[in-house]
Design a protein around this motif. Structure first.
Motif, PDB file in Angstrom:
ATOM      1  N   ALA A   1       0.734  -1.214   0.026  1.00 40.76           N
ATOM      2  CA  ALA A   1       0.072  -0.026   0.108  1.00 40.76           C
ATOM      3  C   ALA A   1       0.698   1.503  -0.180  1.00 40.76           C
ATOM      4  O   ALA A   1       0.523   2.436  -0.415  1.00 40.76           O
ATOM      5  N   ALA A   2       2.035   1.168   0.377  1.00 40.23           N
ATOM      6  CA  ALA A   2       3.114   2.286   0.468  1.00 40.23           C
ATOM      7  C   ALA A   2       3.143   2.657  -1.030  1.00 40.23           C
ATOM      8  O   ALA A   2       3.656   4.030  -1.227  1.00 40.23           O
ATOM      9  N   TRP A   3       3.325   1.647  -1.805  1.00 41.25           N
ATOM     10  CA  TRP A   3       3.764   2.162  -3.296  1.00 41.25           C
ATOM     11  C   TRP A   3       2.553   2.546  -3.968  1.00 41.25           C
ATOM     12  O   TRP A   3       2.675   2.965  -5.350  1.00 41.25           O
ATOM     13  N   GLU A   4       1.328   2.447  -3.713  1.00 42.75           N
ATOM     14  CA  GLU A   4       0.305   2.649  -4.419  1.00 42.75           C
ATOM     15  C   GLU A   4      -0.589   4.129  -3.923  1.00 42.75           C
ATOM     16  O   GLU A   4      -0.238   4.660  -2.920  1.00 42.75           O
ATOM     17  N   ASP A   5      -1.025   4.778  -4.927  1.00 44.51           N
ATOM     18  CA  ASP A   5      -1.673   6.044  -4.826  1.00 44.51           C
ATOM     19  C   ASP A   5      -2.905   5.644  -4.246  1.00 44.51           C
ATOM     20  O   ASP A   5      -3.698   4.835  -4.518  1.00 44.51           O
TER      21      ASP A   5
ATOM     22  N   GLN B   1      -5.819   7.346  -4.464  1.00 46.35           N
ATOM     23  CA  GLN B   1      -6.741   7.306  -5.480  1.00 46.35           C
ATOM     24  C   GLN B   1      -7.277   6.162  -6.094  1.00 46.35           C
ATOM     25  O   GLN B   1      -8.043   5.594  -6.405  1.00 46.35           O
ATOM     26  N   THR B   2      -6.026   5.262  -6.554  1.00 46.92           N
ATOM     27  CA  THR B   2      -6.054   4.120  -7.207  1.00 46.92           C
ATOM     28  C   THR B   2      -6.789   3.110  -6.118  1.00 46.92           C
ATOM     29  O   THR B   2      -7.649   2.261  -6.652  1.00 46.92           O
ATOM     30  N   ASN B   3      -6.423   3.028  -4.794  1.00 45.09           N
ATOM     31  CA  ASN B   3      -7.046   2.317  -3.957  1.00 45.09           C
ATOM     32  C   ASN B   3      -8.661   2.575  -3.770  1.00 45.09           C
ATOM     33  O   ASN B   3      -9.295   1.678  -3.606  1.00 45.09           O
ATOM     34  N   LEU B   4      -8.971   3.873  -3.815  1.00 40.10           N
ATOM     35  CA  LEU B   4     -10.339   4.189  -3.556  1.00 40.10           C
ATOM     36  C   LEU B   4     -11.242   3.607  -4.846  1.00 40.10           C
ATOM     37  O   LEU B   4     -12.297   3.576  -4.788  1.00 40.10           O
ATOM     38  N   SER B   5     -10.726   3.840  -5.917  1.00 41.11           N
ATOM     39  CA  SER B   5     -11.324   3.437  -7.223  1.00 41.11           C
ATOM     40  C   SER B   5     -11.509   1.872  -7.513  1.00 41.11           C
ATOM     41  O   SER B   5     -11.965   1.670  -8.598  1.00 41.11           O
ATOM     42  N   GLY B   6     -10.682   1.411  -6.876  1.00 40.98           N
ATOM     43  CA  GLY B   6     -10.554  -0.106  -7.080  1.00 40.98           C
ATOM     44  C   GLY B   6      -9.668  -0.623  -8.456  1.00 40.98           C
ATOM     45  O   GLY B   6      -9.741  -1.609  -8.824  1.00 40.98           O
ATOM     46  N   GLU B   7      -8.908   0.493  -8.783  1.00 42.84           N
ATOM     47  CA  GLU B   7      -8.052   0.113 -10.035  1.00 42.84           C
ATOM     48  C   GLU B   7      -6.710  -0.769  -9.590  1.00 42.84           C
ATOM     49  O   GLU B   7      -6.302  -0.436  -8.490  1.00 42.84           O
TER      50      GLU B   7
END
Length: 157
Positions: A145-149, A151-157
């Motif tokens: 998760a530290a590497w992910e944006d 916004q990406t996590n929220l949109s499910g991409e």
């Protein structure tokens, strides 16, 4: 949070100076890290003004660190080119006041500053140049998760 190009380039330049162990010209530093030469000149001036680097003229001249890389933190470099690590609307968090439902926002901004300081003041230029970051820094990035944006996590991409 945004890291300025000045801070990014400054850290890259001092890492190169630490690894070189000998004076490096502006052109050499710019070429080695893909930094625009004119932009780098301004950065090196700020680093020199803050006594982190010194320039030598003449044959064999260039820039070098003023003290061992193990005694210069990443926070020192960022502060030299950008000033305090955290500003909120152009002010230091300690100078802000909030009321009502937002009263605890001051605590949040101070906690953000403390978190950034905990990383940037713990890592030295020598650590960066050698690729040997402190274990507590490596632990922070082990979670995917530290590497992910976010916004990406929220949109499910």
């Amino acid at each position: 949070m945004k890291v300025s190009a000045r801070a990014d380039y400054a850290l890259r330049a001092v890492a190169e100076l630490a690894r070189a162990g000998a004076p490096r010209t502006t052109s050499e530093l710019a070429a080695s890290q893909g930094i625009p030469r004119k932009f780098l000149e301004g950065i090196l001036t700020a680093l020199r003004d803050d006594r982190l680097v010194v320039g030598q003229r003449g044959i064999g001249g260039g820039y070098r660190l003023t003290r061992p890389a193990s005694e210069i933190t990443l926070a020192d470099v960022v502060r030299a080119v950008d000033g305090p690590l955290i500003f909120v609307r152009g002010e230091r968090p300690s100078g802000l006041e909030y009321e009502g439902a937002a009263a605890e926002l001051l605590t949040i901004w101070v906690a953000v500053r403390a978190s950034i300081r905990a990383v940037l003041e713990r890592v030295t230029v020598a650590d960066l140049a050698a690729g040997e970051l402190p274990e507590e820094i490596r632990i922070l990035v082990e979670d995917q998760a530290a590497w992910e944006d976010a916004q990406t996590n929220l949109s499910g991409e």
